[in-house]
Motif scaffolding. Sequence first.
Motif, PDB file in Angstrom:
ATOM      1  N   LYS A 260       0.834  -1.204   0.000  1.00  0.00           N
ATOM      2  CA  LYS A 260       0.000   0.000   0.000  1.00  0.00           C
ATOM      3  C   LYS A 260       0.870   1.256   0.000  1.00  0.00           C
ATOM      4  CE  LYS A 260      -3.455  -2.345   2.887  1.00  0.00           C
ATOM      5  NZ  LYS A 260      -4.174  -2.332   4.179  1.00  0.00           N
ATOM      6  N   ILE A 261       0.376   2.267  -0.673  1.00  0.00           N
ATOM      7  CA  ILE A 261       0.991   3.592  -0.647  1.00  0.00           C
ATOM      8  C   ILE A 261      -0.060   4.583  -0.145  1.00  0.00           C
ATOM      9  CG2 ILE A 261       1.992   5.465  -2.008  1.00  0.00           C
ATOM     10  CD1 ILE A 261       2.980   3.308  -3.986  1.00  0.00           C
ATOM     11  N   ILE A 262       0.252   5.266   0.955  1.00  0.00           N
ATOM     12  CA  ILE A 262      -0.654   6.254   1.525  1.00  0.00           C
ATOM     13  C   ILE A 262      -0.103   7.642   1.224  1.00  0.00           C
ATOM     14  CG2 ILE A 262      -1.892   6.989   3.582  1.00  0.00           C
ATOM     15  CD1 ILE A 262      -2.382   4.053   2.753  1.00  0.00           C
ATOM     16  N   CYS A 263      -0.862   8.416   0.485  1.00  0.00           N
ATOM     17  CA  CYS A 263      -0.433   9.758   0.073  1.00  0.00           C
ATOM     18  C   CYS A 263      -0.962  10.786   1.071  1.00  0.00           C
ATOM     19  CB  CYS A 263      -0.954  10.067  -1.323  1.00  0.00           C
ATOM     20  SG  CYS A 263      -0.433   8.884  -2.583  1.00  0.00           S
ATOM     21  N   ILE A 264      -0.046  11.476   1.736  1.00  0.00           N
ATOM     22  CA  ILE A 264      -0.407  12.459   2.757  1.00  0.00           C
ATOM     23  C   ILE A 264       0.006  13.862   2.334  1.00  0.00           C
ATOM     24  CG2 ILE A 264      -0.254  13.028   5.219  1.00  0.00           C
ATOM     25  CD1 ILE A 264       0.940  10.128   5.537  1.00  0.00           C
ATOM     26  N   GLY A 265       1.257  14.005   1.916  1.00  0.00           N
ATOM     27  CA  GLY A 265       1.752  15.307   1.491  1.00  0.00           C
ATOM     28  C   GLY A 265       1.263  15.669   0.101  1.00  0.00           C
ATOM     29  N   ASN A 266       1.186  16.956  -0.175  1.00  0.00           N
ATOM     30  CA  ASN A 266       0.772  17.413  -1.506  1.00  0.00           C
ATOM     31  C   ASN A 266       1.581  18.631  -1.925  1.00  0.00           C
ATOM     32  OD1 ASN A 266      -0.393  19.195   0.274  1.00  0.00           O
ATOM     33  ND2 ASN A 266      -2.419  19.174  -0.659  1.00  0.00           N
ATOM     34  N   ALA A 267       2.910  18.478  -1.874  1.00  0.00           N
ATOM     35  CA  ALA A 267       3.775  19.574  -2.293  1.00  0.00           C
ATOM     36  C   ALA A 267       3.582  19.906  -3.762  1.00  0.00           C
ATOM     37  CB  ALA A 267       5.239  19.217  -2.018  1.00  0.00           C
ATOM     38  N   SER A 268       3.212  18.908  -4.561  1.00  0.00           N
ATOM     39  CA  SER A 268       2.892  19.120  -5.970  1.00  0.00           C
ATOM     40  C   SER A 268       1.399  18.906  -6.181  1.00  0.00           C
ATOM     41  CB  SER A 268       3.671  18.144  -6.861  1.00  0.00           C
ATOM     42  OG  SER A 268       5.059  18.356  -6.761  1.00  0.00           O
ATOM     43  N   VAL A 269       0.835  19.675  -7.081  1.00  0.00           N
ATOM     44  CA  VAL A 269      -0.590  19.546  -7.370  1.00  0.00           C
ATOM     45  C   VAL A 269      -0.880  18.259  -8.124  1.00  0.00           C
ATOM     46  CG1 VAL A 269      -2.562  20.601  -8.553  1.00  0.00           C
ATOM     47  CG2 VAL A 269      -0.899  22.050  -7.364  1.00  0.00           C
ATOM     48  N   THR A 270       0.006  17.905  -9.059  1.00  0.00           N
ATOM     49  CA  THR A 270      -0.149  16.683  -9.838  1.00  0.00           C
ATOM     50  C   THR A 270       1.169  15.916  -9.835  1.00  0.00           C
ATOM     51  OG1 THR A 270       0.477  17.773 -11.906  1.00  0.00           O
ATOM     52  CG2 THR A 270      -1.870  17.727 -11.348  1.00  0.00           C
ATOM     53  N   ALA A 271       1.093  14.636 -10.179  1.00  0.00           N
ATOM     54  CA  ALA A 271       2.293  13.800 -10.261  1.00  0.00           C
ATOM     55  C   ALA A 271       2.051  12.700 -11.288  1.00  0.00           C
ATOM     56  CB  ALA A 271       2.613  13.177  -8.899  1.00  0.00           C
ATOM     57  N   ASP A 272       3.103  12.342 -12.028  1.00  0.00           N
ATOM     58  CA  ASP A 272       2.997  11.217 -12.955  1.00  0.00           C
ATOM     59  C   ASP A 272       2.702   9.951 -12.167  1.00  0.00           C
ATOM     60  OD1 ASP A 272       3.505  12.764 -15.178  1.00  0.00           O
ATOM     61  OD2 ASP A 272       5.667  12.422 -15.110  1.00  0.00           O
ATOM     62  N   PHE A 273       1.794   9.147 -12.693  1.00  0.00           N
ATOM     63  CA  PHE A 273       1.356   7.959 -11.975  1.00  0.00           C
ATOM     64  C   PHE A 273       1.643   6.708 -12.806  1.00  0.00           C
ATOM     65  CE2 PHE A 273      -1.747   4.861 -10.465  1.00  0.00           C
ATOM     66  CZ  PHE A 273      -1.593   4.969  -9.104  1.00  0.00           C
ATOM     67  N   PRO A 274       2.416   5.750 -12.263  1.00  0.00           N
ATOM     68  CA  PRO A 274       2.739   4.530 -13.008  1.00  0.00           C
ATOM     69  C   PRO A 274       1.567   3.548 -12.984  1.00  0.00           C
ATOM     70  CG  PRO A 274       3.785   4.476 -10.857  1.00  0.00           C
ATOM     71  CD  PRO A 274       3.090   5.799 -10.966  1.00  0.00           C
ATOM     72  N   LEU A 275       0.567   3.815 -13.810  1.00  0.00           N
ATOM     73  CA  LEU A 275      -0.685   3.069 -13.768  1.00  0.00           C
ATOM     74  C   LEU A 275      -0.476   1.574 -13.995  1.00  0.00           C
ATOM     75  CD1 LEU A 275      -3.765   2.978 -13.615  1.00  0.00           C
ATOM     76  CD2 LEU A 275      -3.834   3.548 -16.058  1.00  0.00           C
ATOM     77  N   GLN A 276       0.286   1.229 -15.026  1.00  0.00           N
ATOM     78  CA  GLN A 276       0.468  -0.191 -15.329  1.00  0.00           C
ATOM     79  C   GLN A 276       1.133  -0.926 -14.169  1.00  0.00           C
ATOM     80  OE1 GLN A 276       3.213  -1.395 -18.520  1.00  0.00           O
ATOM     81  NE2 GLN A 276       1.590  -2.736 -19.297  1.00  0.00           N
ATOM     82  N   GLU A 277       2.162  -0.311 -13.608  1.00  0.00           N
ATOM     83  CA  GLU A 277       2.847  -0.931 -12.479  1.00  0.00           C
ATOM     84  C   GLU A 277       1.912  -1.090 -11.292  1.00  0.00           C
ATOM     85  OE1 GLU A 277       6.844  -0.345  -9.702  1.00  0.00           O
ATOM     86  OE2 GLU A 277       6.376   1.107 -11.262  1.00  0.00           O
ATOM     87  N   CYS A 278       1.082  -0.077 -11.070  1.00  0.00           N
ATOM     88  CA  CYS A 278       0.114  -0.142  -9.976  1.00  0.00           C
ATOM     89  C   CYS A 278      -0.808  -1.342 -10.148  1.00  0.00           C
ATOM     90  CB  CYS A 278      -0.693   1.147  -9.928  1.00  0.00           C
ATOM     91  SG  CYS A 278      -1.929   1.216  -8.621  1.00  0.00           S
ATOM     92  N   ILE A 279      -1.223  -1.595 -11.375  1.00  0.00           N
ATOM     93  CA  ILE A 279      -2.165  -2.676 -11.654  1.00  0.00           C
ATOM     94  C   ILE A 279      -1.495  -4.040 -11.569  1.00  0.00           C
ATOM     95  CG2 ILE A 279      -3.631  -3.705 -13.428  1.00  0.00           C
ATOM     96  CD1 ILE A 279      -4.189  -0.787 -14.354  1.00  0.00           C
TER      97      ILE A 279
END
Length: 343
Positions: A260-279
């Motif tokens: 699991k990855i829990i996202c708490i900080g939001n220093a950037s508004v957007t971020a590239d997301f490794p969708l395939q790896e996540c799946i």
Amino acid sequence: MKALVLTGKSQFQYTDVEKPSPASDEVLIRLKACSICGSDIHGCQGGSGRRIPPIIMGHEASGVIEQLGDQVTDHFIGEPVTFDSTEFCGSCDFCKKGMTNLCKNRKITGVSCTDYKKDGAMAEYITVKARTLYSIPPSVSFEEACLIEPLAVGLHAVRLSQPEKDYTAVIIGDGTIGLMVLQAAAAAGAGKIIIVGMQDYRLNAAKAFPQVYTVNSKKLNPLNTIMNLTNKEGADIIYDAVGTGKTMQDAFLYVKNGGKIICIGNASVTADFPLQECIVRQIQVLGSYSSAGEYSYGLQLMEQGLIDLTPFTKYTCPLSQGEKAFHLLMEGKSEILKVILKM
């Protein structure tokens, strides 16, 4: 009453303002301590759009009830209290589900934006809704109690992650929230905690627990350390307390398959997301915002001695010296974890 008012970009005035009066469902608190949050530092410089001057900032605070609203019957004058920084309505669908952090009508104490203005706790007095109050145990100081807000953020993130006993956690970020997540993970029974940061003095504050390993990413390769400590599998849960494109990518490097990855900080508004790896690795990614009812649990942990906030309470100063404290923190040259303003 006296208050520290943000009057312009990084400009403050310690001055007299009107003392507030409690509404029927509110209490008047004589404040004792208010911590300077990182969001206050960022906001007072004009970077967030959520501290539009003039505004009294401050949302991490504690004090003593001085006056009760007409409808308040479950608290008493002289009671030491802290309060939820989120003023929630208590009646919307989210509030009814206990998700007060997502209240449709929420207002954050010490915030001034285009939607609303709610003066905060860098003052001698503040009025807050009675439903947001929490009584401070006798063994907990006002300085410790004012830190319940960031601690509750950490507790909320760990609760959402639904950890199993003796789990391995990686925390990205050695700021206040990262260090509070560490406290929460230890209280939740983490068997191994690896915190990745960039400041030795902050990482040193994490070493109070025997299961903690610290990694200064300026000096060591975090990935190598994490893999060596996890039999090259990665950690069960990653808590990203920074929130940039890089830390998102790092989180996927550090997490084990099925983790699991829990996202708490939001220093950037957007971020590239490794969708395939996540799946294909079946990684769960979850956002964690603020807190929702964890104040009571946090105060209980403090009372039981299971939380160590002494590294954060070492530097205090009078409210009248608040501007100096802000500029000290903005310079970023001191090895101070937190500044607590005393009234």
